[in-house]
Motif scaffolding. Sequence first.
Motif, PDB file in Angstrom:
ATOM      1  N   GLY A  18       0.788  -1.222   0.000  1.00 23.04           N
ATOM      2  CA  GLY A  18       0.000   0.000   0.000  1.00 23.04           C
ATOM      3  C   GLY A  18       0.827   1.282   0.000  1.00 23.04           C
ATOM      4  O   GLY A  18       0.360   2.316  -0.492  1.00 23.04           O
ATOM      5  N   LEU A  19       2.045   1.244   0.543  1.00 22.14           N
ATOM      6  CA  LEU A  19       2.868   2.451   0.601  1.00 22.14           C
ATOM      7  C   LEU A  19       3.043   3.068  -0.792  1.00 22.14           C
ATOM      8  O   LEU A  19       2.879   4.283  -0.973  1.00 22.14           O
ATOM      9  N   VAL A  22      -0.263   4.553  -2.102  1.00 20.66           N
ATOM     10  CA  VAL A  22      -0.660   5.767  -1.399  1.00 20.66           C
ATOM     11  C   VAL A  22       0.202   6.947  -1.849  1.00 20.66           C
ATOM     12  O   VAL A  22      -0.313   8.035  -2.136  1.00 20.66           O
ATOM     13  N   HIS A 174       3.110   4.436   8.077  1.00 14.21           N
ATOM     14  CA  HIS A 174       2.198   3.502   7.419  1.00 14.21           C
ATOM     15  C   HIS A 174       2.143   2.164   8.134  1.00 14.21           C
ATOM     16  O   HIS A 174       1.189   1.417   7.970  1.00 14.21           O
ATOM     17  N   ASN A 175       3.201   1.848   8.843  1.00  9.68           N
ATOM     18  CA  ASN A 175       3.206   0.553   9.524  1.00  9.68           C
ATOM     19  C   ASN A 175       4.292   0.579  10.591  1.00  9.68           C
ATOM     20  O   ASN A 175       5.483   0.556  10.275  1.00  9.68           O
ATOM     21  N   VAL A 224      -2.193   6.420   9.074  1.00 10.95           N
ATOM     22  CA  VAL A 224      -3.115   6.269   7.951  1.00 10.95           C
ATOM     23  C   VAL A 224      -4.557   5.904   8.335  1.00 10.95           C
ATOM     24  O   VAL A 224      -5.347   5.570   7.444  1.00 10.95           O
ATOM     25  N   ASN A 257      -6.578   6.684   4.520  1.00 10.26           N
ATOM     26  CA  ASN A 257      -6.153   6.742   3.118  1.00 10.26           C
ATOM     27  C   ASN A 257      -7.346   6.796   2.177  1.00 10.26           C
ATOM     28  O   ASN A 257      -8.432   6.301   2.497  1.00 10.26           O
ATOM     29  N   ARG A 311      -0.152  -9.580   1.046  1.00  9.04           N
ATOM     30  CA  ARG A 311       1.023 -10.282   1.553  1.00  9.04           C
ATOM     31  C   ARG A 311       0.580 -11.410   2.478  1.00  9.04           C
ATOM     32  O   ARG A 311      -0.328 -11.218   3.296  1.00  9.04           O
ATOM     33  N   GLN A 315       0.506 -10.314  10.008  1.00  8.49           N
ATOM     34  CA  GLN A 315      -0.247  -9.049  10.109  1.00  8.49           C
ATOM     35  C   GLN A 315      -1.627  -9.175   9.474  1.00  8.49           C
ATOM     36  O   GLN A 315      -2.611  -8.613   9.952  1.00  8.49           O
ATOM     37  N   LYS A 316      -1.685  -9.905   8.369  1.00  4.37           N
ATOM     38  CA  LYS A 316      -2.907  -9.953   7.564  1.00  4.37           C
ATOM     39  C   LYS A 316      -3.890 -11.011   8.056  1.00  4.37           C
ATOM     40  O   LYS A 316      -4.932 -11.229   7.434  1.00  4.37           O
ATOM     41  N   GLU A 392      -3.974  -3.540  11.281  1.00  5.25           N
ATOM     42  CA  GLU A 392      -4.049  -2.997   9.917  1.00  5.25           C
ATOM     43  C   GLU A 392      -4.063  -1.476   9.982  1.00  5.25           C
ATOM     44  O   GLU A 392      -5.087  -0.864  10.259  1.00  5.25           O
ATOM     45  N   PRO A 393      -2.914  -0.845   9.724  1.00  4.67           N
ATOM     46  CA  PRO A 393      -2.857   0.617   9.813  1.00  4.67           C
ATOM     47  C   PRO A 393      -3.970   1.287   9.004  1.00  4.67           C
ATOM     48  O   PRO A 393      -4.653   2.166   9.505  1.00  4.67           O
ATOM     49  N   CYS A 394      -4.148   0.876   7.767  1.00  2.64           N
ATOM     50  CA  CYS A 394      -5.307   1.345   7.003  1.00  2.64           C
ATOM     51  C   CYS A 394      -5.897   0.163   6.239  1.00  2.64           C
ATOM     52  O   CYS A 394      -6.981  -0.294   6.506  1.00  2.64           O
ATOM     53  N   GLY A 395      -5.128  -0.355   5.269  1.00  2.12           N
ATOM     54  CA  GLY A 395      -5.665  -1.397   4.399  1.00  2.12           C
ATOM     55  C   GLY A 395      -6.360  -0.746   3.219  1.00  2.12           C
ATOM     56  O   GLY A 395      -7.144   0.195   3.390  1.00  2.12           O
ATOM     57  N   LEU A 396      -6.046  -1.221   2.054  1.00  2.53           N
ATOM     58  CA  LEU A 396      -6.674  -0.669   0.846  1.00  2.53           C
ATOM     59  C   LEU A 396      -7.657  -1.659   0.243  1.00  2.53           C
ATOM     60  O   LEU A 396      -8.677  -1.278  -0.335  1.00  2.53           O
TER      61      LEU A 396
HETATM   62  C1  GLC Z   1       1.039  -0.221   5.235  1.00  3.41           C
HETATM   63  C2  GLC Z   1      -0.082  -0.859   6.037  1.00  3.41           C
HETATM   64  C3  GLC Z   1      -1.419  -0.801   5.349  1.00  3.41           C
HETATM   65  C4  GLC Z   1      -1.657   0.558   4.722  1.00  3.41           C
HETATM   66  C5  GLC Z   1      -0.511   0.900   3.805  1.00  3.41           C
HETATM   67  C6  GLC Z   1      -0.695   2.240   3.116  1.00  3.41           C
HETATM   68  O1  GLC Z   1       1.680  -1.085   4.395  1.00  3.41           O
HETATM   69  O2  GLC Z   1       0.236  -2.190   6.375  1.00  3.41           O
HETATM   70  O3  GLC Z   1      -2.440  -1.084   6.279  1.00  3.41           O
HETATM   71  O4  GLC Z   1      -2.869   0.557   3.991  1.00  3.41           O
HETATM   72  O5  GLC Z   1       0.670   0.956   4.531  1.00  3.41           O
HETATM   73  O6  GLC Z   1      -0.826   3.301   4.034  1.00  3.41           O
END
Ligand code: GLC
Length: 498
Positions: A18-19, A22, A174-175, A224, A257, A311, A315-316, A392-396
């Motif tokens: 996701g980094l 984003v 992000h994580n 995020v 995000n 991945r 974490q997932k 999960e900081p955000c998750g897309l």
């Molecule tokens: C990280 C997080 C994910 C987030 C992504 C983009 O990889 O694991 O949850 O969506 O960054 O911010």
Amino acid sequence: MKVVLVSSEVAPFSKTGGLGDVCGALAAALARRGHTVVTVSPRYGPVDAMAVGAEDTGVTVDLPGAGTRHRVRYLRVVSEDGVHHLLIEHPMFDRDGIYGDANGTFGDNHLRFSLLGRAAIEAAHLVPVRGEPLGEDVVFHAHDWQGALVPLLLEAAYRPMNQFVTTPSVLTVHNLRHQGHFAGRMFADLDLPPRWFAPWALEYYSDLNLLKGGLHHKDQITTVSPTYAAEIRTQIGGFGLDGVLRSRQDVLTGILNGIDAQIWNPATDPLLPANYDANDLTGKKTCKAALQTELGLSVDAATPLIGSVGRLDPQKGTGLLIESIPWLVEKQDAQVVVLGDAPAEFRRYEERLRQFEQRYPRHVRAWMGFSEAQAHQIEAGADLYAMPSRFEPCGLNQMYSMRYGTPPVVRAVGGLADSVQPALGDCSAGTGWVFHLYDGHHLRDALYQALSCWRDRPEAFRAIQGRGMAVDWSWDAVVPAYEAIYERARAARGEAGA
Ligand code: GLC
Ligand code: ADP
């Protein structure tokens, strides 16, 4: 405003998760709002500069590190949105992987990303953007531990020289699990005055911790999602940095995000066998049949298909999903498709998925590897999307799935809690199914609710799909929150420099 975004990944040039998505999409959205946006990221070995349309700016700079100087060259790609993507070239980046290769993580990542940070700061002075260098009236927006040296370098190496005195920086986490943690002796390679190896800066119990150094800087910190901003201040979610984050909570903001609403649009997505929208889901049925065919599963509209992309990593919640497969197949007659790749230490997930594939050939398929096309086809072709993350900081993917009319089943953590509205017991509300305890029984209970709704209450299920598809997840809606943070950072820095 003039924004310099610094990240180890910027899609479409580099992405492991996701980094990259984003940073690429945020830069484009900022440029659409009229800001001057420059991204700085490395050109890694597999990226062909010619193929991505990069031009050589002719600018090079010699940067210190590990007792010597390193010549870095700036390439540039100007995107349709007007973003100036600077790709920095150096032999240390010219390797097959981004952070490591088949032999493991690279041993000089501290030095590689110190060069990235220095190159980003120097770019403001050196690289002409629309005719002239940006100068010091910029905002540096750095991402994760790979960018975390930017705020620290400004403070430690530039402001003492009377440079960038009023230039603010923003650091986005992000994580928090990934902190850029190295042996303490590697601090010497960063070429910084020794006093910066201290507990209020880069030292973490005698080790070097790049993220910690960045978090101690004076400006703004974001993460995020709002829920993740709260979780990382707790002992469980803080991965050892909760104390630092609590001490900085007055400048810490969670911003959910967005997603790239053009790339992820079922009405126009060129990677799908058929397109559809919220008014007419006929194309989604075609996508499901095509996916079942492609996967070699029984092609049957009445068999529910559950998808997952990402991945393969604790974490997932990959373990919870895998342990639920026999129940899903044997008790629920559901099909499961998982697209993912696992780093070397988590190959066990891949092996277990392969075993289930053999045991249930008409019901289970594991697509191992990284494929944009397959990710889109799963989001569109599945009936439900599973994302039982431990954190999960955000998750897309849950947002992609809602947009594709594929309601997610998620654990209520971080950005999942902030983006999925729970369906009630009678399916009368919500955009997906949410469970709380990290436990297989709880995941299966949520899946059971979702599958029952899908089977027995098609009208209510259709309404849940419709609500998810109607949400505006676009970055254009998110950008004002970042603008406010940049303004806050500028105001505070202006006062500090005055
Ligand atoms: C990280 C997080 C994910 C987030 C992504 C983009 O990889 O694991 O949850 O969506 O960054 O911010
Ligand atoms: P994270 O950054 O923690 O991996 P996110 O949900 O924020 O999780 O983002 C993951 C991104 O990477 C999404 O765009 C997802 O579709 C993509 N992705 C992850 N694994 C794969 C894969 N194996 N194939 C294609 N895309 C993938």
